[in-house]
Design an enzyme around this catalytic site. Structure first.
Site, PDB file in Angstrom:
ATOM      1  N   LYS A  76      13.432  -0.420   5.721  1.00  0.00           N
ATOM      2  CA  LYS A  76      14.835  -0.220   5.293  1.00  0.00           C
ATOM      3  C   LYS A  76      14.897   0.679   4.063  1.00  0.00           C
ATOM      4  O   LYS A  76      15.648   0.433   3.131  1.00  0.00           O
ATOM      5  CB  LYS A  76      15.522  -1.563   5.078  1.00  0.00           C
ATOM      6  CG  LYS A  76      15.564  -2.417   6.356  1.00  0.00           C
ATOM      7  CD  LYS A  76      16.313  -3.724   6.221  1.00  0.00           C
ATOM      8  CE  LYS A  76      16.425  -4.474   7.534  1.00  0.00           C
ATOM      9  NZ  LYS A  76      15.158  -4.955   8.117  1.00  0.00           N
ATOM     10  N   ARG A  77      14.101   1.746   4.061  1.00  0.00           N
ATOM     11  CA  ARG A  77      14.018   2.644   2.920  1.00  0.00           C
ATOM     12  C   ARG A  77      15.270   3.501   2.817  1.00  0.00           C
ATOM     13  O   ARG A  77      15.938   3.764   3.822  1.00  0.00           O
ATOM     14  CB  ARG A  77      12.769   3.533   3.028  1.00  0.00           C
ATOM     15  CG  ARG A  77      11.448   2.750   3.016  1.00  0.00           C
ATOM     16  CD  ARG A  77      11.326   1.888   1.777  1.00  0.00           C
ATOM     17  NE  ARG A  77       9.974   1.429   1.528  1.00  0.00           N
ATOM     18  CZ  ARG A  77       9.604   0.155   1.469  1.00  0.00           C
ATOM     19  NH1 ARG A  77      10.475  -0.821   1.674  1.00  0.00           N
ATOM     20  NH2 ARG A  77       8.351  -0.174   1.172  1.00  0.00           N
TER      21      ARG A  77
END
Lengths: 306, 306
Positions: free
Chosen positions: A107-108
């Site tokens: 979930k960067r």
């Protein structure tokens, strides 16, 4: 090969749309592995890392050829610092050797120039210290989950036309509070619909032969009505669907967002596979056999509804 | 001590609201450091990690006592895998030894149970392999930037009442495309206003003696009018303000969101400090002196407008 075609080929070869959430935690580790790692490393982060690595290795061998992909959750490894990240690295190397597609669940997200570094970390190569040199990346994955809250310039670094990798953008997450922001009314729609339109736009013109793009979407299995509405906004988008099983989504819920031809979905399960050995009837040291049986049950459950 | 009071004390002692973005990249490394690390490690990720660690060490010593905090951007280190994360770890240990508050810029986010692992990685301790054991965390920071797109249950793990740590939630980021989602109309407001209200609610009742809470907000310096509007929605929130300097925000822009008493802001600068040695008049091996002079100029610029 286009990354969407690659995963579609895997789905067809293995008769499975299942994605295995490779999310080890100390309480999921069988006691034989625990004892061995504690004896070798003491009660340290290194012991946890060694246990994760050993545990994952057998899980990977058990699921190879019977699932569509694995999805390691970086947070589980990051919690143990360098030792945890080493365990993740070993598992990624092993998964690649087994030809299992890897969806890195990180979930960067960041602004353009910094998002490029996350792309380098997980999907590409980074510039080296020497003139025009590059650093080969041990963490190389096929897909990365990203958060699109920052907008287009935070997504563009992941859309290199040369790369044979993909992303999954968070649209509607599986958790109870996802409506706090994602469900806020935005004009006649909701925030998640605005995000879905961006995802459709980012993927536009990037379809593989299978018709799906390399810009996927995370759409939780716990919200089937929303998944159907989101499908109309993202007709060519591969949905990564968490929330099946342990989080409460049924097979029908999980499949709500499929395309009319039955494609377009990957269904994730983590706890039900990794903790299968804790169910009655399994020996403590047969966590791999239990995981494989749980995966086969999951495949049957999903394939019966497709 | 409440984490907001701690940073407020640092601001007052050092007469500085500056936050140093500790974001090393190969092209920011002076050639003397490059040569030394290439000779020692070859053209490898280890060489990059060693260079980052050496470079950061002098920067930290130059800015200690003259800034409010440092903000390492995890992506810069993650791009080099284990070697990069080891450099980050060494820099965090050195910053703690120098008593510089650490804001870890990771923009982490996940659903509740997984967000807890990110809390363990950066702000807390993780469960060990032994019964009731915990793993001491080498990456321990004071604050972590987080992305609130997933809603309340993804934020709650960071709000342990016992912890003396804080978070900064992304509200309005400094990048050009931030309006893509954050600026979408949401009823009479925009998505960023909905996020601001959530931030205010998450921090409510968590004020320190200084009146600020441990739930801060990221509000870019490139949007001064928006910062003023966001201040009315988040009166007790510490704003972390990126975008000053290299990204185009002036001192007046950066200070637009300050509280009526002049508090409530931390202004970040990265490139202008780390690349100061590349300006005319500086010797290649005095990157630390150049950084310190650039920081003093930044402090003067901001303090003249406060």
């Amino acid at each position: 090969m286009h990354i969407a075609d690659q995963i579609q080929a895997q789905i067809e070869a293995n008769h499975s749309i299942a994605c295995i959430g490779l999310d080890p935690r100390p309480h999921l580790i069988p006691s034989t592995v625990k004892q061995r790692c504690l004896a070798e490393h003491g009660d340290t982060p290194q012991a946890v890392g060694a246990a994760f690595s050993l545990f994952n290795r057998s899980i990977l061998e058990a699921v190879a050829g019977h699932c569509a992909a694995i999805k390691p959750q970086v947070a589980c490894y990051e919690a143990y610092g360098i030792a945890g990240m080493q365990a993740l690295e070993e598992s990624l190397i092993h998964a690649r050797a087994l030809n299992i597609p890897i969806i890195l669940d990180g979930k960067r997200n960041d602004i353009g120039s910094t998002a490029a570094h996350y792309q380098q970390a997980w999907l590409g190569t980074a510039p080296g210290l020497g003139d025009d040199s590059t650093c080969e990346n041990a963490w190389r994955s096929d897909w990365l989950t990203v958060n699109g809250y920052l907008g287009s310039d935070g997504i563009e670094p992941f859309l290199d036309p040369q790369s044979e990798t993909g992303i999954f953008v968070l649209v509607k997450t599986s958790n109870p509070s996802s409506a706090d922001l994602q469900g806020q009314k935005c004009g006649d729609e909701q925030v998640m619909h605005a995000m879905a339109k961006l995802v459709h736009q980012w993927g536009s013109g990037r379809e593989g032969a299978c018709g799906l793009t390399d810009v996927g979407a995370v759409v939780g299995a716990t919200w089937p009505a929303e998944a159907q509405a989101l499908r109309t906004l993202m007709p060519n988008t591969l949905f990564l669907v968490p929330g099946y099983g342990a989080q409460g989504g049924t097979a029908a819920d999980a499949l709500a967002g499929q395309r009319s031809d039955g494609t377009g979905l990957l269904i994730n399960s983590s706890r039900a596979i990794l903790a299968a050995w804790q169910q009655e009837g399994w020996a403590d040291d047969d966590w791999a056999g239990a995981a494989r049986a749980a995966l086969e049950a999951m495949n049957d459950d999903l394939n019966a509804e497709r």
